[in-house]
Design an enzyme around this catalytic site. Structure first.
Site, PDB file in Angstrom:
ATOM      1  N   ARG A   1     -63.448 -42.484  49.795  1.00 33.03           N
ATOM      2  CA  ARG A   1     -63.778 -42.147  51.180  1.00 33.03           C
ATOM      3  C   ARG A   1     -62.528 -42.243  52.047  1.00 33.03           C
ATOM      4  NH1 ARG A   1     -69.867 -44.092  51.458  1.00 33.03           N
ATOM      5  NH2 ARG A   1     -70.734 -42.020  51.432  1.00 33.03           N
TER       6      ARG A   1
ATOM      7  N   GLN B   1     -62.686 -36.201  52.876  1.00 30.44           N
ATOM      8  CA  GLN B   1     -63.922 -36.178  53.669  1.00 30.44           C
ATOM      9  C   GLN B   1     -64.775 -34.935  53.399  1.00 30.44           C
ATOM     10  OE1 GLN B   1     -62.995 -36.927  57.773  1.00 30.44           O
ATOM     11  NE2 GLN B   1     -63.616 -39.057  57.594  1.00 30.44           N
TER      12      GLN B   1
ATOM     13  N   ASP C   1     -67.133 -35.252  50.344  1.00 33.26           N
ATOM     14  CA  ASP C   1     -67.954 -36.458  50.267  1.00 33.26           C
ATOM     15  C   ASP C   1     -69.446 -36.106  50.118  1.00 33.26           C
ATOM     16  OD1 ASP C   1     -69.173 -38.879  50.579  1.00 33.26           O
ATOM     17  OD2 ASP C   1     -68.123 -39.433  52.416  1.00 33.26           O
TER      18      ASP C   1
ATOM     19  N   SER D   1     -72.108 -38.734  51.283  1.00 36.68           N
ATOM     20  CA  SER D   1     -72.431 -38.691  52.714  1.00 36.68           C
ATOM     21  C   SER D   1     -73.331 -37.501  53.040  1.00 36.68           C
ATOM     22  CB  SER D   1     -71.154 -38.603  53.563  1.00 36.68           C
ATOM     23  OG  SER D   1     -70.480 -39.829  53.537  1.00 36.68           O
TER      24      SER D   1
ATOM     25  N   TYR E   1     -67.096 -50.394  52.181  1.00 37.61           N
ATOM     26  CA  TYR E   1     -68.448 -50.653  51.675  1.00 37.61           C
ATOM     27  C   TYR E   1     -68.804 -52.120  51.852  1.00 37.61           C
ATOM     28  CZ  TYR E   1     -68.597 -46.169  49.206  1.00 37.61           C
ATOM     29  OH  TYR E   1     -68.622 -44.841  48.890  1.00 37.61           O
TER      30      TYR E   1
HETATM   31  P1  NAD Z   1     -74.096 -47.496  51.204  1.00 38.37           P
HETATM   32  O1  NAD Z   1     -75.057 -46.414  50.882  1.00 38.37           O
HETATM   33  O2  NAD Z   1     -73.273 -48.088  50.108  1.00 38.37           O
HETATM   34  O3  NAD Z   1     -74.904 -48.695  51.900  1.00 38.37           O
HETATM   35  C1  NAD Z   1     -75.738 -48.458  53.004  1.00 38.37           C
HETATM   36  C2  NAD Z   1     -75.581 -49.561  54.004  1.00 38.37           C
HETATM   37  O4  NAD Z   1     -76.184 -50.756  53.521  1.00 38.37           O
HETATM   38  C3  NAD Z   1     -74.124 -49.927  54.328  1.00 38.37           C
HETATM   39  O5  NAD Z   1     -73.892 -49.720  55.700  1.00 38.37           O
HETATM   40  C4  NAD Z   1     -74.029 -51.387  53.928  1.00 38.37           C
HETATM   41  O6  NAD Z   1     -73.165 -52.130  54.781  1.00 38.37           O
HETATM   42  C5  NAD Z   1     -75.473 -51.833  54.068  1.00 38.37           C
HETATM   43  N1  NAD Z   1     -75.807 -53.079  53.360  1.00 38.37           N
HETATM   44  C6  NAD Z   1     -75.445 -53.493  52.130  1.00 38.37           C
HETATM   45  N2  NAD Z   1     -75.961 -54.713  51.850  1.00 38.37           N
HETATM   46  C7  NAD Z   1     -76.699 -55.068  52.926  1.00 38.37           C
HETATM   47  C8  NAD Z   1     -77.493 -56.197  53.245  1.00 38.37           C
HETATM   48  N3  NAD Z   1     -77.631 -57.224  52.396  1.00 38.37           N
HETATM   49  N4  NAD Z   1     -78.076 -56.249  54.461  1.00 38.37           N
HETATM   50  C9  NAD Z   1     -77.931 -55.218  55.340  1.00 38.37           C
HETATM   51  N5  NAD Z   1     -77.210 -54.121  55.096  1.00 38.37           N
HETATM   52  C10 NAD Z   1     -76.600 -54.031  53.901  1.00 38.37           C
HETATM   53  O7  NAD Z   1     -73.110 -47.096  52.385  1.00 38.37           O
HETATM   54  P2  NAD Z   1     -72.668 -45.677  52.895  1.00 38.37           P
HETATM   55  O8  NAD Z   1     -73.690 -45.119  53.788  1.00 38.37           O
HETATM   56  O9  NAD Z   1     -72.280 -44.867  51.728  1.00 38.37           O
HETATM   57  O10 NAD Z   1     -71.391 -46.021  53.781  1.00 38.37           O
HETATM   58  C11 NAD Z   1     -70.646 -47.214  53.630  1.00 38.37           C
HETATM   59  C12 NAD Z   1     -69.468 -47.238  54.580  1.00 38.37           C
HETATM   60  O11 NAD Z   1     -68.565 -46.191  54.295  1.00 38.37           O
HETATM   61  C13 NAD Z   1     -69.796 -47.088  56.033  1.00 38.37           C
HETATM   62  O12 NAD Z   1     -68.868 -47.865  56.760  1.00 38.37           O
HETATM   63  C14 NAD Z   1     -69.517 -45.666  56.337  1.00 38.37           C
HETATM   64  O13 NAD Z   1     -69.288 -45.420  57.703  1.00 38.37           O
HETATM   65  C15 NAD Z   1     -68.284 -45.490  55.521  1.00 38.37           C
HETATM   66  N6  NAD Z   1     -68.019 -44.098  55.213  1.00 38.37           N
HETATM   67  C16 NAD Z   1     -66.743 -43.628  55.390  1.00 38.37           C
HETATM   68  C17 NAD Z   1     -66.468 -42.304  55.101  1.00 38.37           C
HETATM   69  C18 NAD Z   1     -65.100 -41.763  55.251  1.00 38.37           C
HETATM   70  O14 NAD Z   1     -64.261 -42.385  55.839  1.00 38.37           O
HETATM   71  N7  NAD Z   1     -64.827 -40.610  54.704  1.00 38.37           N
HETATM   72  C19 NAD Z   1     -67.472 -41.474  54.648  1.00 38.37           C
HETATM   73  C20 NAD Z   1     -68.757 -41.995  54.470  1.00 38.37           C
HETATM   74  C21 NAD Z   1     -69.004 -43.324  54.751  1.00 38.37           C
END
Ligand code: NAD
Length: 382
Positions: free
Chosen positions: A122, A127, A130, A133, A229
């Site tokens: 990520r 991007q 992805d 996402s 993450y």
């Molecule tokens: P994910 O599907 O791995 O997890 C979903 C959410 O669950 C996450 O926000 C995580 O913090 C939360 N989580 C995990 N354990 C938990 C708990 N015990 N209690 C409560 N919440 C909990 O995550 P995702 O949606 O794939 O995204 C993860 C991160 O990556 C985010 O910060 C997102 O903004 C970031 N991201 C960045 C990019 C990029 O820069 N290109 C793209 C996509 C996502």
């Protein structure tokens, strides 16, 4: 380079690896595209749309795989499909390398190069590729619509001649991509939204969407890894979140859970006690069922109605229920990824590229990803 897309075979899978708009784009880059007849039908694309975009559409599936340089698949194809591919050819898709590494073992002996979209880093440069996402966006949106359909109430605040209708209250657990899209969708429908995530950084994003961020003191522990993450929490830290969630679930009409930690079982967020404390008629959508679920009482792909009248759904493949846009986004992600493998119309795999190398699971008969190598008890290629 010849790219092949087959009709997906998993029951209920209506998405397709490439849509005609992408075929048109790739065809201008000295890339040949062959599509199995009917591959796009479930997503709303006709064979004639693919032909008009420049693809060769054929009913002869058995001829497609041996001729492929690259197979773009939404779901990981079965071992027999992999066996029909040529050594050195490439498979790209949702391969589930960390959840089901053993299923990729055949690719080693067959000398296939496999890229798991789940492993695409990520970073800013990747991007546009992805796919996680993209699907999370679709799933977060659809989860709210399902909750609204099952709820015996409306979402918005309404002022009517018969008096005021109170808005629905939605609790979202996990405010990553899916959670944030769920918050945005629930807000657009007029709900009052609360959300919880272990990553403090999620708080600003929740607030910017008009949601209230629920905070709990986790004693200053690191909850986020270098990749952004969530980390796996200690049982004590997890328990604090559970207690907070149990309290807020009592007043929620719908709870949507998206909490995940890559490569680990999904954290249990909503206990049986929490569900038993919820109001009759309320709805829970557990979006983490494929990695074990966030809700104690949820069952994958089943609708559970508890004794106290709470409906719990845990759909396994929600993205496939919005196949047009899910395919369009996935296809655009794959088209961007292909740019990294295409050198003047020839397949060119540069393992030193930080996106190509990071997303590769197997290459030239060796496992490249260290986590998959360790799960398969083989040593990872350097
Ligand atoms: P994910 O599907 O791995 O997890 C979903 C959410 O669950 C996450 O926000 C995580 O913090 C939360 N989580 C995990 N354990 C938990 C708990 N015990 N209690 C409560 N919440 C909990 O995550 P995702 O949606 O794939 O995204 C993860 C991160 O990556 C985010 O910060 C997102 O903004 C970031 N991201 C960045 C990019 C990029 O820069 N290109 C793209 C996509 C996502």
């Amino acid at each position: 380079m010849r790219i092949v897309v087959l009709r997906e075979t998993l029951p209920g899978e209506a998405r397709v690896g490439l849509v005609p708009e992408s075929v048109k784009k790739l065809a201008t880059q000295k890339i040949e595209i062959a599509i199995e007849a009917g591959a796009g039908e479930g997503a709303g694309f006709n064979d004639s749309d693919y032909q008009a975009a420049g693809a060769n559409v054929t009913t002869e599936r058995s001829q497609l795989l041996p001729a492929a340089d690259v197979l773009i698949a939404v779901q990981r194809p079965s071992a027999s499909y992999m066996a029909a591919m040529r050594p050195g050819s490439v498979l790209i898709g949702f391969l589930r390398p960390l959840d089901e590494p053993a299923e990729l073992a055949p690719a080693i002996g067959l000398k296939l190069t496999t890229f798991a979209v789940e492993l695409i880093p990520r970073i800013t440069r990747a991007q546009a590729m992805d796919a996680l996402s993209s699907m999370a966006t679709v799933v977060g949106y659809k989860a709210v619509l399902i909750a609204a359909e099952h709820l015996p109430r409306m979402f918005p605040l309404l002022m009517t001649a018969a008096g005021t209708v109170a808005p629905a209250r939605v609790l979202v657990l996990g405010a990553g991509v899916a959670g944030l899209q769920a918050i945005a969708t629930a807000r657009r429908l007029g709900a009052i939204v609360e959300a919880y995530d272990v990553r403090a950084a999620a708080g600003e994003q929740v607030k910017s969407l008009g949601g209230k961020f629920l905070e709990v003191d986790l004693g200053g522990i690191a909850t986020e890894d270098a990749g952004g993450y969530a980390r796996e929490l200690s049982p004590e830290a997890l328990q604090r979140g559970i207690e907070l969630v149990t309290k807020h679930a009592k007043t929620a009409d719908a709870v949507i859970t998206t909490a995940a930690v890559p490569g680990r079982r999904a954290p249990l967020m909503l206990t049986a006690e929490a569900v038993n404390g919820m109001r009759r008629g309320s709805v829970v959508i557990d979006l983490s069922a494929s990695t074990g679920g966030n809700v104690a009482l949820s069952r994958p792909d089943e609708v559970v109605v508890t004794n106290n009248g709470v409906t719990i759904l845990a759909p396994l493949n929600l993205a496939a229920t919005v196949p047009y846009h899910a395919s369009q986004l996935f296809s655009r992600n794959m088209t961007s990824f292909i740019q990294l493998l295409n050198k003047d119309g020839q397949l060119n795999i540069d393992m030193t590229d930080d996106v190509v190398g990071a997303s590769c699971v197997t290459h030239q008969g060796q496992v490249v990803n260290p986590r998959v190598a360790s799960a398969l008890s083989v040593s990872a290629a350097k």
